[in-house]
Design a protein around this motif. Sequence first.
Motif, PDB file in Angstrom:
ATOM      1  N   ASP A   1      87.569   9.662   6.276  1.00 27.09           N
ATOM      2  CA  ASP A   1      86.202   9.501   5.245  1.00 27.09           C
ATOM      3  C   ASP A   1      86.061   7.950   4.931  1.00 27.09           C
ATOM      4  OD1 ASP A   1      85.686  12.219   5.479  1.00 27.09           O
ATOM      5  OD2 ASP A   1      86.602  12.639   3.513  1.00 27.09           O
TER       6      ASP A   1
ATOM      7  N   GLN B   1      85.209   5.728   7.720  1.00 26.78           N
ATOM      8  CA  GLN B   1      83.865   5.969   8.144  1.00 26.78           C
ATOM      9  C   GLN B   1      82.864   5.249   6.881  1.00 26.78           C
ATOM     10  OE1 GLN B   1      83.508  10.193   8.421  1.00 26.78           O
ATOM     11  NE2 GLN B   1      83.978  10.280  11.056  1.00 26.78           N
ATOM     12  N   ASP B   2      83.158   5.447   5.869  1.00 26.85           N
ATOM     13  CA  ASP B   2      82.401   4.547   4.872  1.00 26.85           C
ATOM     14  C   ASP B   2      82.469   3.138   5.272  1.00 26.85           C
ATOM     15  OD1 ASP B   2      81.189   4.877   1.998  1.00 26.85           O
ATOM     16  OD2 ASP B   2      82.866   3.264   1.887  1.00 26.85           O
TER      17      ASP B   2
ATOM     18  N   LYS C   1      82.778   1.670   7.777  1.00 25.88           N
ATOM     19  CA  LYS C   1      81.994   1.657   9.136  1.00 25.88           C
ATOM     20  C   LYS C   1      80.443   1.172   8.739  1.00 25.88           C
ATOM     21  CE  LYS C   1      80.549   3.268  13.336  1.00 25.88           C
ATOM     22  NZ  LYS C   1      80.411   4.509  14.298  1.00 25.88           N
ATOM     23  N   LYS C   2      80.087   2.438   7.794  1.00 26.45           N
ATOM     24  CA  LYS C   2      78.710   2.561   7.156  1.00 26.45           C
ATOM     25  C   LYS C   2      78.310   1.445   6.531  1.00 26.45           C
ATOM     26  CE  LYS C   2      77.638   5.329   3.971  1.00 26.45           C
ATOM     27  NZ  LYS C   2      77.558   6.573   3.085  1.00 26.45           N
ATOM     28  N   ASN C   3      79.250   0.567   5.757  1.00 26.26           N
ATOM     29  CA  ASN C   3      79.076  -0.454   4.904  1.00 26.26           C
ATOM     30  C   ASN C   3      79.152  -1.640   5.961  1.00 26.26           C
ATOM     31  OD1 ASN C   3      78.069   0.824   2.641  1.00 26.26           O
ATOM     32  ND2 ASN C   3      80.330   1.128   2.346  1.00 26.26           N
ATOM     33  N   GLN C   4      79.306  -1.578   7.147  1.00 22.60           N
ATOM     34  CA  GLN C   4      79.390  -2.583   8.102  1.00 22.60           C
ATOM     35  C   GLN C   4      80.448  -3.623   7.789  1.00 22.60           C
ATOM     36  OE1 GLN C   4      75.276  -4.463   8.401  1.00 22.60           O
ATOM     37  NE2 GLN C   4      74.718  -2.994   9.655  1.00 22.60           N
TER      38      GLN C   4
ATOM     39  N   VAL D   1      86.306   5.823  14.779  1.00 22.14           N
ATOM     40  CA  VAL D   1      85.124   5.103  14.181  1.00 22.14           C
ATOM     41  C   VAL D   1      84.895   3.903  14.773  1.00 22.14           C
ATOM     42  CG1 VAL D   1      85.721   6.048  11.828  1.00 22.14           C
ATOM     43  CG2 VAL D   1      86.601   4.040  12.384  1.00 22.14           C
TER      44      VAL D   1
ATOM     45  N   GLU E   1      83.447   1.598  17.969  1.00 25.34           N
ATOM     46  CA  GLU E   1      82.692   1.561  19.071  1.00 25.34           C
ATOM     47  C   GLU E   1      82.879   0.534  20.122  1.00 25.34           C
ATOM     48  OE1 GLU E   1      78.728   1.561  17.257  1.00 25.34           O
ATOM     49  OE2 GLU E   1      78.687   3.550  16.549  1.00 25.34           O
TER      50      GLU E   1
END
Length: 917
Positions: free
Chosen positions: A7, A10-11, A13-16, A42, A44
């Motif tokens: 979690d 992923q957070d 990654k979401k916030n770059q 997570v 890429e």
Amino acid sequence: MTTFILDVLQDLKKNQTNLSEVTFVLPSKRAGVFLKDQLPQVLEKTLFAPRIVSIEEFVEEISQLKSISNTELLFEFYNSYLQISKGDEIDTFEAFSKWAQILLQDFNEIDRYVIAQEHIFDYLAAIEDLKHWSLEEPKTEFVKNYLAFWNKLFDYYKHFTKHLIKNNLGYQGLIYREAASKIASYIEKNTKTQHVFLGFNALNTAEEIIIQALLEHHLAKIYWDIDRVFLENKLHDAALFTRQHKNNWNFFNTNPFQWITDNYSNPKNISVYGIPKNIGQAKYIGTLLNDLQKENPGLENTAVVLGDENLLIPVLNAIPNTIDALNITMGFPLKSIPLASLFDALFNLHKSNSKSFYFKDLIKIISHQYVRPLFYVDDVDYAAILIETIDTNNLVYLSNSRLKKIAEKSSDVLELLFSNWNASVDQALHNCSNLILAIKKCFDNNTESNLLSLEYLFRFNELFNALTSLNATHKHINDISTLYSVYKELLSSESLDFQGEPLQGLQVMGMLESRVLDFETIIISSVNEGVLPSGKSNNSFIPFDVKIENKLPTYKEKDAVYTYHFYRLLQRAKNVFILYNTEADVLTGGEKSRFITQLELEGIHDLKQHIIAPQVPIIEQKLIVVKKTPELGLALAQLAKEGFSPSSLTNYMRNPIDFYYQKILKIRDHNDVEETVAANTLGTVVHNTLEDFYKPLENSFITIDIVNALRPKIETRVSYHFKKEFKEGDITKGKNLIISEIAKRYVSNFLDLEIKSLKAGNKIKIIAIEADNNILIDIPELDFPVRLRGKVDRVDECNGIIRIIDYKTGKVDQNQVEIVNWEDITSDYKKFSKSFQILAYAYMMQQSSQLKLPIEAGIISFKNLSKGFLKFSKKESGSRSKNTLISEDTLSAFETELKELILEICNLNIDFTEKEV
């Protein structure tokens, strides 16, 4: 399943967030392994791995101090203690170490929570002063010294910490305090590094200062792992610390609090098992794993969490063999390794500084599994020779020189084990290191069975190298006793790490190792009060109220830490098995943990409660039965030809199986070392002394003068026979001295009895002493000869009546030499064995035509001498009259019973059957 680590990633990654430039700070190194494993899920694209450190590594980096072991700290602290304390007040290192350990823990707590040191130490000194009536005069020397100690605590702290910082060293608390003071400098040098803190719960003041400083400079993010159920319930201790951080940190006034989750309320299968004893829990964990394997063969996402880490070995033994991948996070304690028992035994032997060694301590060492191979020289087992010599010669204490005489070819190993340990501590350490090398040579053939032993030897070699280095640097170890204390301190903190699959299969860990990690299936053991949570324990000089005032953690905060860990394990789990001990042990167990009660009262989950009782098979106690075969018949015929003794026949009466073991199988009791003179040895000494006195008097009348002339010889003859029978055992002190005096008193009292009888006008003629008898018995039913043999202690003639006398050093009463029904004489051992023996002697002497009937036979009991000669008598049923004269009729009736007994022994249709005790 989703995990807290995933979690967080992923957070980010979401916030770059550029993960390559992030420093992850976690509560433990173990969590870092799982974080690295979940990173690819997570990502890429390929990138440089982020930096991952534990909080301890992070604060060491900021403080620029190196952490050292508790043992090294103890030595360094003693240096400071010696420089501050005055000559008469100085404790030895061994005495110092007992209280210094507690004080170092207090130093640690004070520094971790950044408490003003002088304030708290002055406070403690003032409290102790009040306790000892500071206004009362005059103060005793003891009270003065006691108060002086408390007044010096701050001086000890100042000198010690200054010395450590000067050498760039520190204990955990000092490192944290220094890091907190240097955080501004660290921020200045690392303005572009982003830090991610995740999975933290209870933070000390230093950690709070560090993390808040980084947050306020926008150089960090922090992710909490707390469930809404706990956070919103102000009484729930699982969120005690998280609530404080959320409410008290200025950062959260303007920034979001990450995260509050809703995982705990999800449906879970929670089963609670009450199981008797710790070993029962370990066995049941094996059963649970066996069942779980049917649905999840690899046991992925499954963890066994041990509330009591002492259960590690039983649990490992209970794990099914079908489990291939296994990872054990906890180390195997060195103190549980077989090699530890060898050095324990050696230190215990030598710390008394004795020149002779107790035989049990010696045998324990030379029989040790790692030492025994060293005694094989030219295919001869010199350890066995040593043990046999000790037993045969009744050696209770032995010197090293005596050991070398017995096993001369093993002198090298004897030198290592028993010589020069007290010459110096350096020599003792040298002996230990050389002993390890000598043992290593026995295991050098690198076979699979030897690999573990070589690993043990390697770790102990490291331990003794560390001891040698510490002693060379500090010179505080002055004797073997102190060396042993330091050795035990080092040993308790060392462990042997397991090699396993860190990310695959079943995970076995302690509660603290579970931090930040999530598993689908959890088995938690020892969920008892006093274990989880550990309850009240105050291993500290700082009183409870002082801790409260200075915001230091008490047992309540420590319990809250374990509450968080326990509930955090449950948050994302689907299957939970909670085990507790139902049996009340000495210190812990018996009462299930408040955590279980809390789960019941919450009502969020439906708990399945079970009480597990072990399957105890009903084992019928069967008496041993040995069938008589033709071969056994031949052995019995041979035994009959050699001759039955009265004692062997009474042994059969007592228990046929004992007769079978001793007379047929020829199994004898092992000749153990006799530390205290045994009853049979005392009996032999008294018998042999009386034989020496009376043998020369055969065929002559005794007089008062003759008997009185024997008195001066008592000391010499008793001592001679003790030396002969008790070998090299010591009869000059302790119980043995008392027993030797008892032997002399027995002989003296017997002579008194003899004189009393002579003074009463009795005429006594000695006929035979220790008379040998060997006769053939005519038993037509048997087709082989049967002999009866035995020695009679004394045959004499008193006023014209022949008497057969048997000496007994134990107590015998008159009713033990009386009989009513003849058939009882061979059936009731306890009542009639004495009667059987003396009648057997009378029968043998009559059959060999050595005496004429009627005669008397009986016992002289040295513990019942006041009753004199206890005569055998035949009582008539229902009558008080008894006949003490042994006639033809008496011996004829006895002969009938004797022959029936021998026929039973030799009858192949009557098996040897054990009698119930």
